[in-house]
Design a protein around this motif. Structure first.
Motif, mmCIF file in Angstrom:
data_model
loop_
_atom_site.group_PDB
_atom_site.id
_atom_site.type_symbol
_atom_site.label_atom_id
_atom_site.label_comp_id
_atom_site.label_asym_id
_atom_site.label_seq_id
_atom_site.Cartn_x
_atom_site.Cartn_y
_atom_site.Cartn_z
ATOM 1 N N ARG A 318 0.819 -1.216 0.000
ATOM 2 C CA ARG A 318 0.000 0.000 0.000
ATOM 3 C C ARG A 318 0.854 1.269 0.000
ATOM 4 O O ARG A 318 0.340 2.352 -0.213
ATOM 5 C CB ARG A 318 -0.934 -0.002 1.206
ATOM 6 C CG ARG A 318 -1.958 -1.132 1.140
ATOM 7 C CD ARG A 318 -2.638 -1.362 2.478
ATOM 8 N NE ARG A 318 -3.585 -2.466 2.390
ATOM 9 C CZ ARG A 318 -3.246 -3.755 2.432
ATOM 10 N NH1 ARG A 318 -1.969 -4.104 2.567
ATOM 11 N NH2 ARG A 318 -4.161 -4.695 2.341
ATOM 12 N N GLN A 319 2.138 1.113 0.252
ATOM 13 C CA GLN A 319 3.063 2.246 0.347
ATOM 14 C C GLN A 319 2.564 3.263 1.380
ATOM 15 O O GLN A 319 2.296 4.429 1.079
ATOM 16 C CB GLN A 319 3.258 2.903 -1.021
ATOM 17 C CG GLN A 319 4.034 2.066 -2.022
ATOM 18 C CD GLN A 319 5.508 1.956 -1.665
ATOM 19 O OE1 GLN A 319 6.123 2.922 -1.253
ATOM 20 N NE2 GLN A 319 6.070 0.761 -1.829
ATOM 21 N N ALA A 320 2.454 2.772 2.638
ATOM 22 C CA ALA A 320 1.968 3.635 3.715
ATOM 23 C C ALA A 320 2.521 3.155 5.055
ATOM 24 O O ALA A 320 2.579 1.951 5.311
ATOM 25 C CB ALA A 320 0.445 3.645 3.753
ATOM 26 N N PRO A 321 2.915 4.084 5.934
ATOM 27 C CA PRO A 321 3.366 3.723 7.287
ATOM 28 C C PRO A 321 2.181 3.570 8.243
ATOM 29 O O PRO A 321 1.148 4.222 8.078
ATOM 30 C CB PRO A 321 4.248 4.904 7.679
ATOM 31 C CG PRO A 321 3.669 6.073 6.935
ATOM 32 C CD PRO A 321 3.087 5.525 5.665
ATOM 33 N N TRP A 322 2.379 2.720 9.266
ATOM 34 C CA TRP A 322 1.322 2.516 10.248
ATOM 35 C C TRP A 322 1.920 1.953 11.537
ATOM 36 O O TRP A 322 3.041 1.448 11.553
ATOM 37 C CB TRP A 322 0.240 1.582 9.722
ATOM 38 C CG TRP A 322 0.704 0.156 9.523
ATOM 39 C CD1 TRP A 322 1.463 -0.324 8.511
ATOM 40 C CD2 TRP A 322 0.457 -0.938 10.410
ATOM 41 N NE1 TRP A 322 1.708 -1.664 8.677
ATOM 42 C CE2 TRP A 322 1.095 -2.072 9.840
ATOM 43 C CE3 TRP A 322 -0.245 -1.083 11.607
ATOM 44 C CZ2 TRP A 322 1.055 -3.324 10.444
ATOM 45 C CZ3 TRP A 322 -0.290 -2.329 12.219
ATOM 46 C CH2 TRP A 322 0.344 -3.435 11.626
ATOM 47 N N PHE A 323 1.154 2.040 12.628
ATOM 48 C CA PHE A 323 1.576 1.452 13.898
ATOM 49 C C PHE A 323 0.368 1.295 14.808
ATOM 50 O O PHE A 323 -0.711 1.851 14.551
ATOM 51 C CB PHE A 323 2.657 2.301 14.582
ATOM 52 C CG PHE A 323 2.237 3.701 14.951
ATOM 53 C CD1 PHE A 323 1.698 3.989 16.207
ATOM 54 C CD2 PHE A 323 2.380 4.752 14.041
ATOM 55 C CE1 PHE A 323 1.324 5.269 16.548
ATOM 56 C CE2 PHE A 323 2.009 6.042 14.380
ATOM 57 C CZ PHE A 323 1.481 6.310 15.637
ATOM 58 N N SER A 342 5.757 7.521 1.472
ATOM 59 C CA SER A 342 4.432 7.273 0.891
ATOM 60 C C SER A 342 4.058 8.369 -0.105
ATOM 61 O O SER A 342 3.420 8.102 -1.131
ATOM 62 C CB SER A 342 3.377 7.160 1.987
ATOM 63 O OG SER A 342 3.228 8.382 2.686
ATOM 64 N N SER A 343 4.462 9.605 0.174
ATOM 65 C CA SER A 343 4.200 10.698 -0.764
ATOM 66 C C SER A 343 4.989 10.490 -2.055
ATOM 67 O O SER A 343 4.460 10.690 -3.156
ATOM 68 C CB SER A 343 4.567 12.042 -0.134
ATOM 69 O OG SER A 343 3.733 12.334 0.960
ATOM 70 N N ARG A 344 6.248 10.097 -1.927
ATOM 71 C CA ARG A 344 7.058 9.858 -3.118
ATOM 72 C C ARG A 344 6.414 8.798 -4.014
ATOM 73 O O ARG A 344 6.403 8.943 -5.243
ATOM 74 C CB ARG A 344 8.475 9.429 -2.738
ATOM 75 C CG ARG A 344 9.362 9.156 -3.950
ATOM 76 C CD ARG A 344 10.719 8.648 -3.539
ATOM 77 N NE ARG A 344 11.553 9.697 -2.977
ATOM 78 C CZ ARG A 344 12.329 10.491 -3.701
ATOM 79 N NH1 ARG A 344 12.359 10.372 -5.029
ATOM 80 N NH2 ARG A 344 13.070 11.408 -3.118
ATOM 81 N N ALA A 345 5.861 7.754 -3.420
ATOM 82 C CA ALA A 345 5.221 6.704 -4.209
ATOM 83 C C ALA A 345 4.076 7.265 -5.047
ATOM 84 O O ALA A 345 3.894 6.892 -6.217
ATOM 85 C CB ALA A 345 4.713 5.593 -3.291
ATOM 86 N N LYS A 346 3.315 8.199 -4.482
ATOM 87 C CA LYS A 346 2.212 8.800 -5.239
ATOM 88 C C LYS A 346 2.724 9.792 -6.277
ATOM 89 O O LYS A 346 2.169 9.881 -7.382
ATOM 90 C CB LYS A 346 1.230 9.449 -4.260
ATOM 91 C CG LYS A 346 0.374 8.420 -3.525
ATOM 92 C CD LYS A 346 -0.570 9.043 -2.543
ATOM 93 C CE LYS A 346 0.002 9.131 -1.159
ATOM 94 N NZ LYS A 346 0.241 7.824 -0.518
ATOM 95 N N PHE A 347 3.787 10.523 -5.943
ATOM 96 C CA PHE A 347 4.383 11.414 -6.939
ATOM 97 C C PHE A 347 4.887 10.614 -8.144
ATOM 98 O O PHE A 347 4.729 11.039 -9.294
ATOM 99 C CB PHE A 347 5.543 12.206 -6.328
ATOM 100 C CG PHE A 347 5.155 13.100 -5.183
ATOM 101 C CD1 PHE A 347 3.868 13.613 -5.069
ATOM 102 C CD2 PHE A 347 6.092 13.436 -4.200
ATOM 103 C CE1 PHE A 347 3.513 14.440 -4.012
ATOM 104 C CE2 PHE A 347 5.752 14.264 -3.152
ATOM 105 C CZ PHE A 347 4.461 14.767 -3.045
#
Length: 381
Positions: A318-323, A342-347
């Motif tokens: 998903r290219q996202a951090p979580w905890f 995660s922002s870079r992945a969308k860029f």
């Protein structure tokens, strides 16, 4: 719109050569052969020569979308990173019960808003504010529905928008009318078409924020109400809300999983000219507990993880951090948010799709590492 092919009628070619002297016919024949040979050589040469690069390319668009509650901090951030952005949309106007235009901020905040707008203009950023169907601080359907289905109210509403844009010297307006019904589809398209016509007549631009979807029907009525193709024909920008795949009342999960973002862009490009598509990129997250999520900034997420000793994981799919963490009352929380990676992945998804650019939903206190990722991936030039 499918255009009907036109069938050209053949014209009879006169047989003039039969009446010319033999010698002239012979010379003409030789010249004709030489002409054919020359054309053939030219075609071969053209086939071996690479096509010239376009002399100009439309500039990548990077817009800072500033909610009124972050107008001060957002302005400071955009001015600091001026080389990375070339537009700004303060989210600051709403709709009154009778279709009039109101401000979302209180009168005592007017001076602060004006000062920050002046700073943005002094920095050379074109201002295109957002007008949303917010009435008295809440999303409201009835005022917009009344306007859409009353021709006189629509005419006055359009005139009011054009007057606001001209009076305040804005570059244009961004329309964010949400939660419409399927039955509003044609009326909403008619409103956007009329507004585009009136704004273009005074050399102003129109942007329209639309829900992200991967089919025309999407997932509910609010998606059906927005005709990508029709709006894409008349608006200067179509801003796709590429966020809230998971939201405050959903189960926990990535705000904008990159696979979904790619699917949204793939579909949008079949309906909207790519050079009009602008992807909304979130710079926030949610902290879910007991079935409800509270929005958090990157800084707040970082602080929560630090205070509770939580290990931050990164979901590669998903290219996202979580905890997860447990609060003082023993309740277990799950936090998904956005960071530089995660922002870079969308860029990168935007760059691969070849669309116009992005708008950054600047909730506040974003990961500072996002800015170099933006400059590397989508430089405004």
């Amino acid at each position: 719109m499918v255009k009907k092919a036109r069938t050209a009628e053949r014209e009879a070619v006169p047989r003039r050569a039969a009446r010319w002297p033999r010698k002239r016919r012979h010379l003409l024949g030789s010249a004709y052969l030489l002409l054919l040979l020359g054309c053939a050589l030219l075609l071969v040469a053209l086939s071996l020569t690479p096509a010239p690069a376009p002399t100009s390319q439309r500039q990548t668009l990077v817009v800072g979308a500033l909610p009124f509650w972050n107008i001060g901090g957002g302005t400071e951030t955009l001015v600091t990173h001026r080389e990375s952005v070339n537009g700004v949309s303060p989210w600051m106007y709403g709709i009154g019960p009778n279709g009039g235009i109101t401000t979302q901020y209180s009168p005592e905040d007017s001076d602060k808003v004006d000062r920050n707008l002046s700073r943005l203009r002094d920095a050379g950023l074109p201002v295109m504010p957002t007008l949303a169907n917010i009435t008295e601080g809440r999303w409201a359907y009835e005022p917009v529905a009344r306007m859409l289905h009353d021709p006189e109210l629509m005419r006055r509403h359009v005139a009011g928008i054009v007057s606001l844009v001209q009076r305040e010297g804005y570059n244009g307006i961004d329309i964010d009318y949400e939660d419409l019904r399927a039955r509003d589809r044609d009326a909403f398209t008619g409103f956007i078409t009329l507004l585009a016509e009136r704004l273009h007549a005074v050399d102003k631009k129109l942007s329209v924020a639309l829900f992200a979807k991967t089919t025309d029907a999407g997932y509910d009525e609010r998606n059906v109400a927005q005709d990508y193709a029709a709006i894409g024909r008349v608006a200067d920008q179509v801003r796709l809300m590429g966020y809230d795949y998971h939201w405050s009342t959903s189960e926990p999960g990535a705000v904008a999983p990159v696979g979904w973002v790619r699917d949204v862009l793939d579909y949008a490009k079949t309906r909207i000219p790519p050079d009009k598509i602008v992807l909304g990129v979130p710079l926030y997250g949610y902290d879910w507990v007991d079935g409800h999520g509270e929005s958090v900034t990157w800084l707040e997420a970082f602080r929560l993880a630090t205070e509770h000793g939580a290990k931050v994981r990164y979901d590669r799919d998903r290219q996202a951090p979580w905890f997860r963490y447990t609060d003082e009352k023993g309740r277990e929380h799950e936090v998904w948010f956005e960071n530089a990676a995660s922002s870079r992945a969308k860029f990168e998804a935007v760059r691969a799709a070849g669309i116009r650019g992005v708008y950054l939903w600047m909730y506040g206190h974003e990961d500072v590492g996002m800015w170099p990722a933006l400059r590397d991936t989508l430089p405004v030039g």
